[in-house]
Design an enzyme around this catalytic site. Structure first.
Site, PDB file in Angstrom:
ATOM      1  N   ASP A  47       0.821  -1.215   0.000  1.00  0.00           N
ATOM      2  CA  ASP A  47       0.000   0.000   0.000  1.00  0.00           C
ATOM      3  C   ASP A  47       0.857   1.269   0.000  1.00  0.00           C
ATOM      4  OD1 ASP A  47      -1.957  -1.876   0.380  1.00  0.00           O
ATOM      5  OD2 ASP A  47      -2.860  -0.902   2.121  1.00  0.00           O
ATOM      6  N   ASP A  48       0.212   2.356  -0.387  1.00  0.00           N
ATOM      7  CA  ASP A  48       0.687   3.733  -0.164  1.00  0.00           C
ATOM      8  C   ASP A  48       1.730   4.218  -1.158  1.00  0.00           C
ATOM      9  OD1 ASP A  48      -1.016   3.538   1.946  1.00  0.00           O
ATOM     10  OD2 ASP A  48       0.453   3.998   3.508  1.00  0.00           O
ATOM     11  N   HIS A  98      -6.176   2.908  -3.878  1.00  0.00           N
ATOM     12  CA  HIS A  98      -6.062   3.254  -2.441  1.00  0.00           C
ATOM     13  C   HIS A  98      -6.424   4.731  -2.246  1.00  0.00           C
ATOM     14  CE1 HIS A  98      -5.002   2.096   1.551  1.00  0.00           C
ATOM     15  NE2 HIS A  98      -3.850   2.729   1.620  1.00  0.00           N
ATOM     16  N   HIS A 102      -5.226   9.471  -0.110  1.00  0.00           N
ATOM     17  CA  HIS A 102      -5.115   8.745   1.163  1.00  0.00           C
ATOM     18  C   HIS A 102      -5.616   9.620   2.316  1.00  0.00           C
ATOM     19  CE1 HIS A 102      -3.537   6.109   4.311  1.00  0.00           C
ATOM     20  NE2 HIS A 102      -3.249   5.223   3.377  1.00  0.00           N
ATOM     21  N   HIS A 193       3.648  -2.059   3.124  1.00  0.00           N
ATOM     22  CA  HIS A 193       3.650  -0.728   2.524  1.00  0.00           C
ATOM     23  C   HIS A 193       4.957  -0.536   1.743  1.00  0.00           C
ATOM     24  CE1 HIS A 193       0.858  -0.555   5.924  1.00  0.00           C
ATOM     25  NE2 HIS A 193       0.210   0.369   5.238  1.00  0.00           N
TER      26      HIS A 193
HETATM   27 ZN    ZN Z   1      -2.645   3.267   3.287  1.00  0.00          ZN
END
Ligand code: ZN
Length: 242
Positions: A47-48, A98, A102, A193
């Site tokens: 993620d991210d 995502h 965010h 991440h």
């Molecule tokens: Zn995230």
């Protein structure tokens, strides 16, 4: 994730239609649509990102150990680093949504959330040519309105059942320790991440550690029995030694 949230999540998953929400895999989909047995298959999710330094490192390591993962990208970061997003797709990994910024879930209205998911999906399609059907909300937090918005957008909500808590780690040694202690269970969806270097450490280790021996690494949509996902995912994308 707290016990109450886990209970809510499990209740929601049971109540929603199949394919609407996924927090761990059950049955792998084969090219013919039939169930396909596997002794132990898991999905690594990142993620991210994309991050200009750490995501390419991660991709290098995943290529070395022949593992395909699923990347839940942040739209505004992907806009800044379109070549990395294209590389993720070109190397056979899967891209999920995502949101665009965010944004903090509790400060984000349903309308803003919907717009962020839509904008990010548009970017993913424009850069890769592939529709995005997977969304992971920031922090895994959703409201009834946001769930409805995702269902209307024909997104599968992807959560996780295994959190590395890499965001609390201080060095790659912490991640190495986590990997050594990890006992993979069939269907695990592992949260990591790629906005720091630890995910790359995991990828490098995943192909070599004894506890990972025999584990099949699959992209998230390979757990889904939905034609929406069939055009972009086949079992041939599964990586890892088995
Ligand atoms: Zn995230």
């Amino acid at each position: 994730m707290g016990q109450f949230r886990q209970l809510v999540r499990k209740s929601l998953e049971a109540a929603l239609p199949e394919q609407a929400m996924l927090s761990r895999g059950r049955r792998l989909r084969s090219n013919s649509g039939a169930d396909r047995p596997a002794s132990c298959a898991i999905s690594l999710t990142f993620d991210d990102g994309p991050h200009p330094e750490f995501t390419p490192q991660l991709l290098d390591n995943l290529a070395t150990v022949d593992i395909k993962g699923t990347f839940f990208i942040v739209g505004e970061k992907a806009q800044q680093h379109p070549d990395i997003l294209k590389r993720i797709a070109a190397e056979g990994h899967e891209i999920g949504n995502h949101t665009w910024t965010h944004s903090e879930p509790r400060k984000t209205s349903t309308g803003q959330f919907h717009d962020e998911v839509t904008r990010t999906n548009d970017l993913i399609f424009n850069l890769t040519g592939t529709p995005c059907r997977l969304t992971r909300p920031p922090k895994g937090e959703l409201s009834p309105g946001k769930i409805l918005a995702l269902l209307k957008l024909r997104q599968t909500i992807v959560l996780w059942n295994c959190d590395t808590k890499d965001y609390l780690m201080k060095s790659w040694v912490d991640m190495e320790t986590w990997c050594l202690d990890f006992t993979p269970t069939h269907g695990d969806i592992v949260l990591m991440h790629d906005n720091h270097s630890f995910a790359a450490t995991t990828a490098a280790l995943a192909g070599t550690l004894p506890n990972m021996s025999g584990v099949r690494f699959c992209r998230v949509s390979e757990w889904l029995r939905d034609s929406r996902h069939s055009s972009t995912n086949t079992l041939s994308a599964c990586g890892g030694r088995s």
